[in-house]
Design a protein around this motif. Sequence first.
Motif, PDB file in Angstrom:
ATOM      1  N   SER A 308       0.830  -1.212   0.000  1.00 34.88           N
ATOM      2  CA  SER A 308       0.000   0.000   0.000  1.00 34.88           C
ATOM      3  C   SER A 308       0.862   1.259   0.000  1.00 34.88           C
ATOM      4  O   SER A 308       0.529   2.246  -0.665  1.00 34.88           O
ATOM      5  CB  SER A 308      -0.934  -0.003   1.210  1.00 34.88           C
ATOM      6  OG  SER A 308      -0.206   0.089   2.427  1.00 34.88           O
ATOM      7  N   ARG A 309       1.977   1.244   0.745  1.00 28.84           N
ATOM      8  CA  ARG A 309       2.853   2.426   0.768  1.00 28.84           C
ATOM      9  C   ARG A 309       3.567   2.618  -0.560  1.00 28.84           C
ATOM     10  O   ARG A 309       3.808   3.754  -0.991  1.00 28.84           O
ATOM     11  CB  ARG A 309       3.870   2.301   1.895  1.00 28.84           C
ATOM     12  CG  ARG A 309       3.431   2.895   3.236  1.00 28.84           C
ATOM     13  CD  ARG A 309       2.022   2.577   3.596  1.00 28.84           C
ATOM     14  NE  ARG A 309       1.597   3.099   4.892  1.00 28.84           N
ATOM     15  CZ  ARG A 309       0.479   2.730   5.476  1.00 28.84           C
ATOM     16  NH1 ARG A 309      -0.339   1.852   4.896  1.00 28.84           N
ATOM     17  NH2 ARG A 309       0.128   3.248   6.634  1.00 28.84           N
ATOM     18  N   LEU A 310       3.906   1.540  -1.226  1.00 28.92           N
ATOM     19  CA  LEU A 310       4.533   1.664  -2.542  1.00 28.92           C
ATOM     20  C   LEU A 310       3.557   2.274  -3.543  1.00 28.92           C
ATOM     21  O   LEU A 310       3.933   3.141  -4.343  1.00 28.92           O
ATOM     22  CB  LEU A 310       5.021   0.299  -3.019  1.00 28.92           C
ATOM     23  CG  LEU A 310       6.274  -0.243  -2.326  1.00 28.92           C
ATOM     24  CD1 LEU A 310       6.521  -1.679  -2.732  1.00 28.92           C
ATOM     25  CD2 LEU A 310       7.489   0.607  -2.664  1.00 28.92           C
ATOM     26  N   LEU A 311       2.307   1.825  -3.515  1.00 30.52           N
ATOM     27  CA  LEU A 311       1.300   2.413  -4.407  1.00 30.52           C
ATOM     28  C   LEU A 311       1.114   3.898  -4.088  1.00 30.52           C
ATOM     29  O   LEU A 311       0.940   4.719  -5.000  1.00 30.52           O
ATOM     30  CB  LEU A 311      -0.039   1.681  -4.260  1.00 30.52           C
ATOM     31  CG  LEU A 311      -0.210   0.377  -5.030  1.00 30.52           C
ATOM     32  CD1 LEU A 311      -1.636  -0.144  -4.871  1.00 30.52           C
ATOM     33  CD2 LEU A 311       0.107   0.564  -6.516  1.00 30.52           C
ATOM     34  N   PHE A 312       1.128   4.244  -2.816  1.00 29.07           N
ATOM     35  CA  PHE A 312       0.985   5.640  -2.387  1.00 29.07           C
ATOM     36  C   PHE A 312       2.103   6.497  -2.988  1.00 29.07           C
ATOM     37  O   PHE A 312       1.858   7.589  -3.518  1.00 29.07           O
ATOM     38  CB  PHE A 312       1.019   5.700  -0.857  1.00 29.07           C
ATOM     39  CG  PHE A 312       0.970   7.093  -0.294  1.00 29.07           C
ATOM     40  CD1 PHE A 312      -0.248   7.750  -0.154  1.00 29.07           C
ATOM     41  CD2 PHE A 312       2.130   7.740   0.090  1.00 29.07           C
ATOM     42  CE1 PHE A 312      -0.295   9.037   0.372  1.00 29.07           C
ATOM     43  CE2 PHE A 312       2.097   9.022   0.608  1.00 29.07           C
ATOM     44  CZ  PHE A 312       0.876   9.674   0.754  1.00 29.07           C
ATOM     45  N   VAL A 313       3.329   6.000  -2.924  1.00 30.54           N
ATOM     46  CA  VAL A 313       4.474   6.729  -3.455  1.00 30.54           C
ATOM     47  C   VAL A 313       4.391   6.826  -4.972  1.00 30.54           C
ATOM     48  O   VAL A 313       4.631   7.892  -5.560  1.00 30.54           O
ATOM     49  CB  VAL A 313       5.788   6.051  -3.020  1.00 30.54           C
ATOM     50  CG1 VAL A 313       6.986   6.645  -3.752  1.00 30.54           C
ATOM     51  CG2 VAL A 313       5.982   6.196  -1.513  1.00 30.54           C
ATOM     52  N   ILE A 324      -5.306   6.688  -5.877  1.00 28.93           N
ATOM     53  CA  ILE A 324      -4.687   5.731  -4.955  1.00 28.93           C
ATOM     54  C   ILE A 324      -3.935   6.456  -3.836  1.00 28.93           C
ATOM     55  O   ILE A 324      -3.734   5.898  -2.757  1.00 28.93           O
ATOM     56  CB  ILE A 324      -3.750   4.776  -5.724  1.00 28.93           C
ATOM     57  CG1 ILE A 324      -4.572   3.849  -6.615  1.00 28.93           C
ATOM     58  CG2 ILE A 324      -2.889   3.946  -4.781  1.00 28.93           C
ATOM     59  CD1 ILE A 324      -3.761   2.880  -7.428  1.00 28.93           C
ATOM     60  N   ALA A 325      -3.547   7.709  -4.073  1.00 34.81           N
ATOM     61  CA  ALA A 325      -2.771   8.448  -3.082  1.00 34.81           C
ATOM     62  C   ALA A 325      -3.632   9.079  -1.988  1.00 34.81           C
ATOM     63  O   ALA A 325      -3.111   9.704  -1.070  1.00 34.81           O
ATOM     64  CB  ALA A 325      -1.950   9.538  -3.774  1.00 34.81           C
ATOM     65  N   ARG A 326      -4.957   8.924  -2.057  1.00 36.99           N
ATOM     66  CA  ARG A 326      -5.817   9.512  -1.035  1.00 36.99           C
ATOM     67  C   ARG A 326      -5.666   8.776   0.296  1.00 36.99           C
ATOM     68  O   ARG A 326      -5.566   7.556   0.322  1.00 36.99           O
ATOM     69  CB  ARG A 326      -7.282   9.460  -1.486  1.00 36.99           C
ATOM     70  CG  ARG A 326      -7.566  10.284  -2.742  1.00 36.99           C
ATOM     71  CD  ARG A 326      -8.985  10.031  -3.220  1.00 36.99           C
ATOM     72  NE  ARG A 326      -9.216  10.663  -4.508  1.00 36.99           N
ATOM     73  CZ  ARG A 326     -10.242  10.372  -5.315  1.00 36.99           C
ATOM     74  NH1 ARG A 326     -11.140   9.463  -4.925  1.00 36.99           N
ATOM     75  NH2 ARG A 326     -10.374  10.989  -6.460  1.00 36.99           N
TER      76      ARG A 326
END
Length: 466
Positions: A308-313, A324-326
């Motif tokens: 999830s953190r990789l997708l956020f970045v 996806i960054a929300r």
Amino acid sequence: MPIQTEHDPRLKKALKTRHISMLALGGVIGAGLFVGSSAVIASAGPGAFITYAITGVIVALIMRMLGEMASAQPMTGSFVDYARMAYGKLAGYSTGWLYWYFWVIVVGFEAVVGGQIINGWLPSIPVWVIALGLLIIMTALNLMSVESFGEAEYWFAGIKIVAIVAFLVIVGAYVLGLWPDSTATFSNLTAHGGFFPHGVATLFTGVVVVIFSMTGVEVATIAAAESAEPGRNIRRAVNTVMIRILVFFVLSTFLIVVAQPWTEIEPGKSPFVATLEKIGIPGAGTILTVVILVAVLSVLNAGLYTASRLLFVLAGNGEAPQWIARVNRRGVPVWGVLVSTLVGYGCVVIAALWPDTVFLFLINSSGAVFLFVYLMICASQLKLRSHWEREGLLKFRMWGHPWLPLLVTATILAVLVSMAIDPSTRVSLLQSVIALAIIMLTYPIFVRNRLADSGPGVTPPRKQPV
């Protein structure tokens, strides 16, 4: 949108030092150690503990390089951001999506393994139903808050550490003759075909297998970005890598091959269980099965968090859909967690429908992915070191620069070559290369009309309080 070069303020710094410390201590302990070590012992013989020591040194040096970068510039994306800073957006994009791919496949695989373990106790419930249930529980845990993730991982890691320390104490007493009716003897190291029964070369070919069981040590550097003191926590995590590997992997394997002839270890059956049963510990199999289940849940928890953190970045850099960054009011990237979970659900369904075709391809295609990531960590450190040294950002240094980093880089390349030569790992390497190629081919789709490509090169980092 500019490249992120620091911790995103939308993510809460809610992880405590004890969370990061326990994640660093217990994160490396998994089924690869408890069960996978049987294949290493069967291949290398009594000298298997040397294989673990060699691999441990390699992994510890990679972590030292990552620690140097993460301490200088703590970022949520960790090595993904460093790859982008060193070699441009395509490098960051490929590294990020590769690592995300690795973790979501692992999440699906571990859910199935957990389903199989529980199915052994509750055979009336199908494996896929249990696997989906485990995924739902871990998803809910990750959606609550980053602190709930850290707290769960704290207790998961604690259980694993207590189990392996208890194992070391019991078997250590048995080996030293302090246990009643002990038959352990150091002659087991040489009496059954010699110390290297299949040749010295097996010590090094075993590195290919062992390095897979040590994946996950780098997760602590990602999680540290969501703690109040990321620089300090990263340095602490990196400094303990070598000790953790020496104790958990090397010492436990050494005691196992002294406690009994290595020829009695059956590939596929936990040598930890076999050793405790030989000593006469009642219920050893059940106890270790519970510990392995805890290890599986730990990987599920950490895998969903990391993915999830990789997708956020990636989303924050325009390399994944922006929604996806929300994050929610608790600072959790909800959509990143849900998207990663959906892939895990898909893997569970695929495992039920096509276990020997599609699911097998997914597992094989993620096999060498983290080696590509390790290679990029080495390359990034070699590129960024001089720049950050000029900027006065280095607070934690890699030893023997640049020769040790170059040696580690050459070693990883040698492991990849070994995989290409060995028929048993060649398919996994080939399918991992295919996965990398597909990810790189999708790059223009995500970045077209979103970002102006700045090309390769170092993006000057900004100093920040840690």
